[in-house]
Design a protein around this motif. Sequence first.
Motif, PDB file in Angstrom:
ATOM      1  N   TRP A 284      -5.481 -65.295  51.243  1.00 38.84           N
ATOM      2  CA  TRP A 284      -5.894 -63.749  50.940  1.00 38.84           C
ATOM      3  C   TRP A 284      -5.922 -63.759  49.593  1.00 38.84           C
ATOM      4  O   TRP A 284      -7.536 -62.570  49.387  1.00 38.84           O
ATOM      5  CB  TRP A 284      -4.589 -63.174  51.153  1.00 38.84           C
ATOM      6  N   TYR A 288      -9.585 -61.550  48.416  1.00 39.95           N
ATOM      7  CA  TYR A 288      -9.619 -60.642  48.208  1.00 39.95           C
ATOM      8  C   TYR A 288     -11.009 -60.016  47.352  1.00 39.95           C
ATOM      9  O   TYR A 288     -11.620 -60.259  46.340  1.00 39.95           O
ATOM     10  CB  TYR A 288      -8.318 -59.845  47.176  1.00 39.95           C
ATOM     11  N   HIS A 289     -11.715 -58.974  47.891  1.00 45.30           N
ATOM     12  CA  HIS A 289     -13.042 -58.242  47.089  1.00 45.30           C
ATOM     13  C   HIS A 289     -12.765 -56.735  47.440  1.00 45.30           C
ATOM     14  O   HIS A 289     -13.205 -56.131  48.193  1.00 45.30           O
ATOM     15  CB  HIS A 289     -13.717 -58.404  48.113  1.00 45.30           C
ATOM     16  N   PRO A 290     -11.901 -55.974  46.204  1.00 48.57           N
ATOM     17  CA  PRO A 290     -12.102 -54.997  45.838  1.00 48.57           C
ATOM     18  C   PRO A 290     -13.166 -53.538  45.686  1.00 48.57           C
ATOM     19  O   PRO A 290     -14.031 -54.493  45.380  1.00 48.57           O
ATOM     20  CB  PRO A 290     -10.957 -54.620  44.994  1.00 48.57           C
ATOM     21  N   GLU A 291     -13.588 -52.567  45.775  1.00 51.09           N
ATOM     22  CA  GLU A 291     -15.235 -51.970  46.081  1.00 51.09           C
ATOM     23  C   GLU A 291     -14.578 -51.696  44.117  1.00 51.09           C
ATOM     24  O   GLU A 291     -14.355 -51.659  43.817  1.00 51.09           O
ATOM     25  CB  GLU A 291     -14.654 -50.698  46.736  1.00 51.09           C
ATOM     26  N   ARG A 311     -11.785 -56.404  56.068  1.00 47.93           N
ATOM     27  CA  ARG A 311     -11.620 -56.374  53.990  1.00 47.93           C
ATOM     28  C   ARG A 311     -10.627 -55.759  53.684  1.00 47.93           C
ATOM     29  O   ARG A 311      -9.892 -55.970  52.524  1.00 47.93           O
ATOM     30  CB  ARG A 311     -13.203 -56.608  53.555  1.00 47.93           C
ATOM     31  N   GLU A 312     -10.427 -54.302  54.267  1.00 48.03           N
ATOM     32  CA  GLU A 312      -9.867 -52.970  53.490  1.00 48.03           C
ATOM     33  C   GLU A 312      -7.943 -53.640  54.566  1.00 48.03           C
ATOM     34  O   GLU A 312      -6.705 -53.694  52.963  1.00 48.03           O
ATOM     35  CB  GLU A 312      -9.774 -52.694  54.956  1.00 48.03           C
ATOM     36  N   ASN A 315      -7.587 -56.660  51.560  1.00 46.60           N
ATOM     37  CA  ASN A 315      -7.008 -56.173  50.158  1.00 46.60           C
ATOM     38  C   ASN A 315      -5.839 -55.491  50.236  1.00 46.60           C
ATOM     39  O   ASN A 315      -5.016 -55.643  49.174  1.00 46.60           O
ATOM     40  CB  ASN A 315      -8.054 -55.066  49.590  1.00 46.60           C
ATOM     41  N   GLU A 316      -5.170 -54.226  51.215  1.00 47.94           N
ATOM     42  CA  GLU A 316      -4.321 -53.337  50.941  1.00 47.94           C
ATOM     43  C   GLU A 316      -2.869 -54.927  51.343  1.00 47.94           C
ATOM     44  O   GLU A 316      -1.913 -54.316  50.690  1.00 47.94           O
ATOM     45  CB  GLU A 316      -3.659 -53.141  52.403  1.00 47.94           C
ATOM     46  N   GLU A 319      -2.606 -56.221  47.906  1.00 54.42           N
ATOM     47  CA  GLU A 319      -2.570 -55.048  46.508  1.00 54.42           C
ATOM     48  C   GLU A 319      -0.809 -54.620  46.610  1.00 54.42           C
ATOM     49  O   GLU A 319      -0.384 -53.698  46.534  1.00 54.42           O
ATOM     50  CB  GLU A 319      -3.194 -53.646  46.924  1.00 54.42           C
ATOM     51  N   ALA A 338      -8.032 -60.923  42.074  1.00 52.27           N
ATOM     52  CA  ALA A 338      -6.667 -60.778  41.910  1.00 52.27           C
ATOM     53  C   ALA A 338      -6.017 -61.480  41.305  1.00 52.27           C
ATOM     54  O   ALA A 338      -4.682 -62.432  41.392  1.00 52.27           O
ATOM     55  CB  ALA A 338      -6.899 -61.566  43.771  1.00 52.27           C
TER      56      ALA A 338
END
Length: 515
Positions: A284, A288-291, A311-312, A315-316, A319, A338
Motif C-alpha cells: 500500500w 500511497y499518493h496524497p493530494e 486512491r482515497e 491513503n486512509e 495513514e 510514505a
Amino acid sequence: MRSSARWTNLLLLIYLSTSLQLASSLPLPSISNTEAPMSPTTILSSPLSPKIITISEKVWRNAASNHSQRIRSLLQPGLTSLEHNINSAKSKRQQHYVDDWTALDPVNPIYNFLIEYYGLKGVKGPRRLARWAPDPKLLWDEHSNNNCLDLSHSELSPSAENERVYKAAMRASHGLGGILLENASLDDLGGTLHMRGGVPVPVGEGVDTETSSTLLDTTEQLLHGILYNPAVFYNRHLPLNDEHDRERKQQLLRTIAPFQWYTSILKQTLNSEPILHCYGLHEWAMQYHPEGVDPPPSAKYQSSLNLRVSREVINETVERKGIRCTHVDALRFFAPAAGPLNHHGSSLERMDQLRLEQKGCVHAHMDLLKIGLKLQGFIASELMVDILEIALAARKLDVEASPYDATAYGAGIVPVETNSGRKIYRDRQIGLMQRAEPVRQRLLEAYEVFMKMAFDESLLCGSDEFVGGRGKRASANNDVTTKSNNGDGPYVAPERFAKAEPGGLPWRKNLIEKS
C-alpha cells in the motif's frame, strides 16, 4: 548431437584435462584406506577424511526426476504455454536441452517475483530450479549423526573395478573425495544436474586434449560419473600461505563474504521476535499518493492489474496508524511521501537488516529462496523444493493483502483495510511463520555445513564482528572494516554500507560515503 552441445562438451573436456594435470602428482591411496592423505603441499586443515561415496544411477536419476516433478507442480500455474512469444527466443546455449520447460509469466502477480526479485528469467529460470544435486551432508554424515537421509548410498568397497573408480574419482577431486553419481554424463550437466560443482570423473588416466574433438560423440563412455564436493569447487586442496598467496586469500574472503552475510541474516531471523501488526502495508505504501504530491514512482508496479480499492482508501489505510515495515529491501519501493510514516525509519542502511529482520515478515520468507539459490549445487534438492513452496505461499499472501485485484490469477482477497481483514492476515501470517521456521533452520544448517566443507577454518574465524553476529557491528568508517578490506580480516562488501530511501537508487548505487 547439436553443435551447441558439442561445444559444451568440448569446454568440459578441456576443463577436465586441466584438472587432471593439476592433480597428477597426488598420492593415490589404497581402496582399503578411506582416509586419503592430502597433497604434501597443502597446509589447510579439513574437518573431513577424504572418501568417495557413490549413488547408483538408478537411485540418483529417480531422485532427480522426482525433484523435477515437484518443482513443476509448484510452478505450473505460473508457467507460460509453449506457444507464448517469450519462449520463441530460447538462447542457443539452452536449445540442446530436450524438455518441455517454459518461461514464467512475467505478468502473473503470484509468480513474477521469481523473475523480478531473484532473476529466474526465461526458460533457464524454471530449469535452474528443476536441476538436481546430491546433499553435501552425505559427506558430513559421520559428524552430524544424520541417519535420516533419503538416498541409498555407499562407500566404495574393495574390488578391482571399485579401485579403478576410486582412483579416478580421487584424482579428479585432487584427493578431496566427494559424492559420485554413477554413470552421470556431460549431457546431464546443466540439464538434469547442476553444472555448478559438478566434476567429471573420467575412465582411465586422463583425456588427451589434442584428440578430444573426436571424442565428443562418445563422452558417455569416458566417464565413471559426475562428482560433487564444495571443497573441490573452491579449490581447498591448494596451499594458502599468508606471504605468497595474499591475493588468493583476499579473493577467497570476497567469495566467503556473501555466505557469511546470509548466515547472519538466518541466525538473526531465527532469534527475532515476530512483528504481527504490519498487515502487509508495504504494498500500500508503494501506491500511497496524497493530494498535492507527485505520483509515486512505483505506481507502475503490477501495471497489468487494476486496483481493487480507491486512491482515497489506500491513503486512509496507510495513514491510519502508519507503516511498520521491517524489510529494508521494501523501503526503496515506497512512495516518497510514505517514508516518514514508517515506524522503523524513512531511511535505512543495509546493515540495519541485521537488527530489523524478523520471523513474521512475509518478504523474509520469500527471501529464503534467494538465500537458497546462492547454495545451489551444494544444497539438498528436497530443501530447495520446501523453500520454493514457502516462498510461493508468502507471495500469495503478499498479493492477496495488496490493493490490487489479482483474482483473475487465482488469488483471493485479504482486505487489510478492514478489521476483519487484518485479523485474517495476522492468522495467516502466524501460520506461515510456523511453516517457515523449520525450513529456515534447515537452510542455516546447510550454510554452516557448506562453509565448513568448502573453506579453511582460518578464513572463517572472526566473521561475526564483520557481518553482524554477536561481536561488534561494523560500519563504513571504522578501523575493523578498513582492516578487513585490506586483506587482514574477513571481507566486507561495499554494498553492506549502503542506504535505502523511498524512490531511491539500488543498494550498489547508493553507497554511504566514507568520511
